[in-house]
Design an enzyme around this catalytic site. Structure first.
Site, short mmCIF file in Angstrom:
data_model
loop_
_atom_site.label_atom_id
_atom_site.label_comp_id
_atom_site.label_asym_id
_atom_site.label_seq_id
_atom_site.Cartn_x
_atom_site.Cartn_y
_atom_site.Cartn_z
N ASP A 192 -17.50 1.13 -0.71
CA ASP A 192 -16.64 -0.03 -0.53
C ASP A 192 -17.35 -1.04 0.35
O ASP A 192 -17.59 -0.79 1.53
CB ASP A 192 -15.32 0.41 0.11
N CYS A 226 -7.61 2.15 1.67
CA CYS A 226 -8.72 1.37 1.13
C CYS A 226 -8.33 0.70 -0.18
O CYS A 226 -8.03 1.35 -1.17
CB CYS A 226 -9.90 2.32 0.90
N SER A 271 0.80 -1.23 0.00
CA SER A 271 0.00 0.00 0.00
C SER A 271 0.83 1.27 0.00
O SER A 271 0.27 2.35 -0.20
CB SER A 271 -0.91 0.01 1.23
N ASP A 303 -10.71 -6.34 0.11
CA ASP A 303 -10.08 -5.28 0.89
C ASP A 303 -9.43 -5.94 2.09
O ASP A 303 -9.73 -7.07 2.44
CB ASP A 303 -11.12 -4.25 1.35
N HIS A 307 -15.10 -0.16 3.71
CA HIS A 307 -14.90 1.12 4.37
C HIS A 307 -16.04 2.08 4.12
O HIS A 307 -15.93 3.27 4.39
CB HIS A 307 -13.60 1.77 3.91
#
Lengths: 379, 653
Positions: free
Chosen positions: B351, B390, B327, B366, B377
């Site tokens: 999400d 996310c 990430s 996720d 999220h």
């Protein structure tokens, strides 16, 4: 092509040939062979000392001289007309091999000079060119008007330039220059007008600075070392400092055979090959040097006589250029070892250890003897 | 017969030839006389000089090796020094019987077969006569004593003091500075033997290798008179050697120490860069090794242990380790999305915990996805997508961008290339492209490949140095500076290899601001309630005295089957996720940007961020906030909700 009917006469019946002396019957030149024997013998003694009195390299050199002698005898039997007819083909073959070297050359020390058929043979095409360049020029001039006209000069220069460039890019600048010199000698002997000679000399001098820029680093280094060997005493200056010390310490009479300290304490590099004259000068003194140079001079004198007696342009030019080229080798080698010329890899003719150079030289002498002993009438 | 008949004039030709031949022979005689004159000059006129040189007192040229340049850190701490070391040398000419001498030495101080063999190799490589050849380096005082006492029995054997490289900080700097090694046979073929005469070592790795030419210095020489047996009688003249250049590196030894300690023995790397210069402040790769071992010549057992260790201490993870960035790549993807207009700051998605490509059943999850289906999220805009990390937002963004635009925009940050100026071993990483996949895998680029790239997984690989460099570009708001070790030197060093890298100049100030603010929220946004805090806040964000921007990353090492959960307990230590954290601070005027990697460390926020925090705290220990500088955001909210692990396994992808 039919203008030259005199020379185109059938190559004489045997009844016209002079065969009074035994040497001529065998197509040999006694004086030349005698001088070769003397120089090679002297050379072997010096070499024996330079290799530290070991017999193996001496024997190996003897075998090489023997093989070269055989080649010389064979080449002396072949009639000059054969060389004349095959010259262009041999020259082209040599060029093809030079091109092959560029692509498939076997590399030693960063330059590809060798052609190798694994397990069969290894050789340097450049070496063949030392004979082929004079031969092709003699062939080219033999049925043309002499002194040569500008057009013919141009083509002659092209014939020299192609192999010189091919060898120069290997890179082997030393050999390229020597082969160029051999070709230019033919042009000189062919009677080129002095005007051209001086013009070329002037141009050459002016282009010297340009040459500096195309030279490779190690080549520049050699020139700088010549000018001031002390500038780099650990590196390239070492050879020259040591060879001068060896020569100078020899004095008039030398330190005595096998007594040279410079060469035997490993101070002198390449003492068996390119720098062997230093061993001779150290152990035999100036006397030994004078003897060797006298023998060389007699050998070239005999060559000049043979050239003068040759009966056609081809024979004259070829014999003359082989003779003078031989002297160029002598001069360049001794000049470099004694520190008046830059270091280029040229062995001392007939004395340095190694077979290639001796083979080429003897082959050249074989051709000279062939030309000399296949004459029809005595002048 | 159209051409005029031109007969060759044979007598004329032979006349010309004769003239030329005689002239040539005359020339030949003149040149022979020149040679004779030269020989006469050398052998008669200068005979005495050369006889002296050659016969009674031989003049010998000895090399004087130069002193290798010193290396300092930015505050003047010595990193690479030279210390005297005693070397046993043998001069061949002065030894009566080499084998007997070696046997005697063996009996005296003990020599291994290896040592004897490599000595013989060096002896064969010797350049000049009467040159001493090293037999054994780093003699102990006992060995020196034993040899010295018996010296009269051992002609030709000497104990020479030479300066050799010493790294006072040992392991700490091994990967940052590199090291010198003994010149081996292979090196000997490629180096200038004159420049290295008397020198036994050359820079083989890292800075020592890159600046070898400058560090080496220039060899000097002295001429000495020796007797017939080669013993030095007196020195005649000398040209002193010139010491090599002293180098000052950007590295901060204190920072390096802190970063190294912060890793707490775990495998990993920390690279810190000064954004304003590209100077590398710290370059840690753990585990490390003691470079001094290699200077003396390492013994086979020690070397084998280092080489074969599963932790590969000789491997420089900071510049050679290529990992999926996880990430930490998201801010860069976000910038690519903004600059191409693929997303706006306001654009948001819903999400629900997973993402599917049209016409595909494959589920891209996720990080807080659960089998029961209550992950996700909720409504996520770009800002939240970064501070909550996310995945689904970035899956869809990456697919919309497509690989071509991702490749184009990310390569501007230095991904997929080695931008380092003076770290010769640094690797390129891998920034995949359509063409790369077609040539290397012979497969077309699938949309699914882009999905993974969106969260820094799949084919993309980065080195910690690359990631730190890219983060420094964000800190600089687009100014790209090639990372470098060298800060200054006492001689001018032409930075010939400087890469002029284009700046990332298409991104608007507002977009930079948005992404940097979002990265700030990763650390500072707290007390907002479950699922609303920055991912790293709980671990490091509560009491930061300066404002920092950061981003965590957690990259899978093993694949997880569809529908399965990543369960730490089922995995061996080496299968755990790699923890990443990138950061820069202070946000208003960044002075340091860094990337932290903990191999198999677990969650990036939990395990990577605290290391980054320690490094930043040390570097910014004198930090004074500028007058009423931005107060840390998210402070006043009084909520006491404690957000511990931000997901089932405390791991954010």
């Amino acid at each position: 092509m039919s203008q030259d009917f005199v020379r185109r006469m059938p190559y004489g019946s045997s009844s016209l040939q002079r065969k009074s002396m035994i040497g001529e019957k065998l197509h040999l030149d006694v004086a030349l062979i005698l001088l070769l024997v003397l120089i090679c013998s002297f050379g072997l003694v010096v070499l024996y000392s330079a290799v530290g009195r070991e017999t193996a390299p001496l024997m190996s050199q003897l075998v090489k001289i023997g093989m070269a002698t055989l080649a010389m005898l064979v080449m002396a039997q072949i009639a000059p007309v054969f060389y004349l007819r095959t010259a262009p083909w041999l020259y082209l073959l040599g060029l093809v091999m030079l091109v092959l070297v560029l692509f498939f050359g076997y590399e030693v020390n960063g330059s590809a000079r060798w052609l190798r058929v694994p397990g069969v043979f290894t050789f340097q095409p450049a070496e063949i060119m030392k004979l082929m360049v004079p031969m092709i020029l003699a062939w080219y001039f033999h049925d043309r008007h002499l002194p040569p006209r500008p057009k013919h000069l141009f083509w002659a220069c092209v014939m020299i330039a192609i192999p010189v460039v091919l060898i120069g890019v290997q890179p082997d600048l030393g050999t390229a220059l020597l082969i160029g010199a051999a070709g230019l000698l033919v042009i000189l002997l062919a009677g080129i007008s002095w005007r051209y000679v001086f013009a070329a000399l002037g141009l050459g001098l002016m282009s010297l600075p340009a040459l500096w820029f195309v030279m490779r680093d190690y080549q520049r280094q050699r020139v700088l070392t010549l000018l001031n060997p002390e500038s780099d005493p650990l590196g390239s200056g070492w050879n020259i400092i040591q060879s001068k010390t060896a020569i100078g310490s020899g004095g008039l009479f030398g330190k005595g055979i096998f007594q040279g300290t410079q060469s035997h304490l490993d101070f002198l590099p390449e003492s068996q090959t390119d720098f062997i004259i230093a061993v001779l000068a150290e152990e035999w003194g100036l006397i030994g040097v004078v003897v060797l140079l006298t023998l060389y001079t007699l050998l070239t004198a005999r060559g000049v006589v043979m050239a003068a007696q040759a009966q056609d342009t081809f024979g004259r030019l070829l014999t003359g250029s082989i003779t003078f080229t031989f002297f160029v080798y002598v001069f360049v080698n001794i000049g470099m070892v004694s520190g008046i010329l830059p270091v280029v890899g040229v062995p001392l003719p007939l004395v340095s250890y190694g077979g290639t150079s001796i083979l080429t030289l003897f082959a050249g002498f074989g051709i000279m003897m062939s030309i000399h002993t296949h004459r029809r009438i005595t002048l | 017969m159209t051409e005029p008949l031109a007969l060759k004039n044979h007598s004329g030709e032979s006349q010309i030839f004769l003239e030329r031949a005689v002239l040539g022979f005359g020339m030949l005689i003149v040149l022979t006389l020149v040679l004779l004159a030269r020989m006469f000059y050398l052998q008669i006129v200068q005979h005495d000089l050369y006889a002296t040189l050659s016969d009674r007192n031989r003049i010998q040229v000895q090399s004087v090796p130069p002193i290798r340049g010193l290396i300092y850190d930015r505050h003047g701490t010595l990193i690479a020094d030279n210390v005297p070391s005693y070397t046993l040398t043998i001069t061949k000419e002065r030894v009566r019987d080499m084998d007997a001498t070696i046997d005697q030495l063996d009996a005296m101080i003990g020599l291994s077969d290896d040592e004897i063999e490599s000595f013989k190799k060096r002896l064969a490589r010797r350049q000049r006569p009467l040159e001493s050849v090293p037999m054994l380096l780093r003699l102990t005082p006992q060995e020196i004593a034993r040899v010295s006492v018996n010296r009269h029995l051992l002609p030709g054997v000497e104990v020479e003091a030479r300066l050799v490289r010493h790294y006072p900080l040992g392991e700490l700097m091994a990967h940052a500075v590199g090291s010198v090694r003994r010149i081996n046979e292979e090196d000997a073929r490629s180096i200038d033997t004159v420049a290295y005469s008397g020198t036994n070592h050359l820079g083989k790795i890292g800075v020592e290798r890159f600046y070898e030419h400058q560090l080496l210095g220039k060899v000097g020489y002295q001429r000495v008179e020796t007797d017939a047996r080669g013993r030095v009688m007196k020195a005649l003249d000398a040209t002193p050697s010139q010491p090599g250049a002293n180098l000052v590196l950007h590295v901060d030894a204190g920072l390096q120490q802190i970063a190294s300690e912060a890793l707490q023995g775990r495998r990993g790397a920390v690279v810190a860069i000064e954004p304003a210069t590209g100077g590398i402040l710290a370059l840690v790769s753990n585990p490390s090794y003691d470079p001094n071992l290699f200077v003396a010549g390492i013994d086979a057992t020690t070397y084998a242990a280092l080489r074969d260790s599963v932790d590969v201490p000789l491997f420089n993870r900071a510049i050679q380790g290529q990992y999926e960035p996880g990430s930490t790549l998201k801010p860069f993807i976000a910038l690519a999305g903004l600059v191409t207009g693929t997303v706006t700051p306001e654009f948001s998605i819903e999400d629900s915990g997973s993402f599917q490509l049209p016409n595909s059943s494959r589920l891209y999850r996720d990080w807080n996805w659960t089998k029961q289906g209550h992950g996700g999220h909720g409504t996520v805009n770009l800002q939240k997508a970064i501070y909550r990390s996310c995945n689904v937002y970035f899956y869809s963004l990456a697919v919309k961008l497509g690989i071509d635009r991702i490749h184009e925009n990310l390569s501007l940050f230095g991904f997929g290339q080695n931008t380092a100026i003076d770290l010769p071993e640094a690797r390129d990483g891998l920034l995949p492209s359509r063409r790369w996949k077609e040539t290397s895998r012979r497969e077309p680029w699938y949309p699914g490949d882009s999905v993974n790239i969106g969260i820094g997984q799949g084919d993309i690989l980065v080195t910690p140095l690359q990631l730190a460099t890219a983060v420094a570009v964000i800190a600089n708001r687009g100014k790209m500076l090639a990372p470098k070790m060298l800060k200054s030197s006492n001689v001018e060093i032409p930075m010939a290899a400087v890469l002029t890298l284009p700046d990332v100049d298409k991104i608007s100030p507002e977009d930079w601001q948005l992404v940097i603010e979002s990265m700030g929220m990763v650390v500072h946004r707290g007390n907002m309630g479950f699922g609303e805090n920055g991912t790293a806040w709980a671990y490091i964000g509560r009491d930061v005295p300066y404002r920092m921007a950061g981003k965590s990353g957690t990259a899978q090492v093993v694949g997880i089957a569809q529908g399965e959960l990543y369960d730490e307990d089922d995995l061996t230590e080496r299968q755990r996720k790699n923890a990443w954290f990138v950061a820069f601070a202070p946000v208003e005027k960044p002075t340091i940007a860094l990337a932290v990697l903990v191999e198999n460390g677990g969650g990036g926020s939990e395990f990577g961020a605290p290391i980054a925090r320690k490094v930043l705290d040390y570097y910014l220990r004198d930090y004074q906030p500028e007058v009423s500088a931005m107060a840390p955001a998210g402070k006043p909210a009084g909520s006491q909700v404690r957000v511990l692990a931000a997901g089932p396994n405390g791991a954010q992808l």
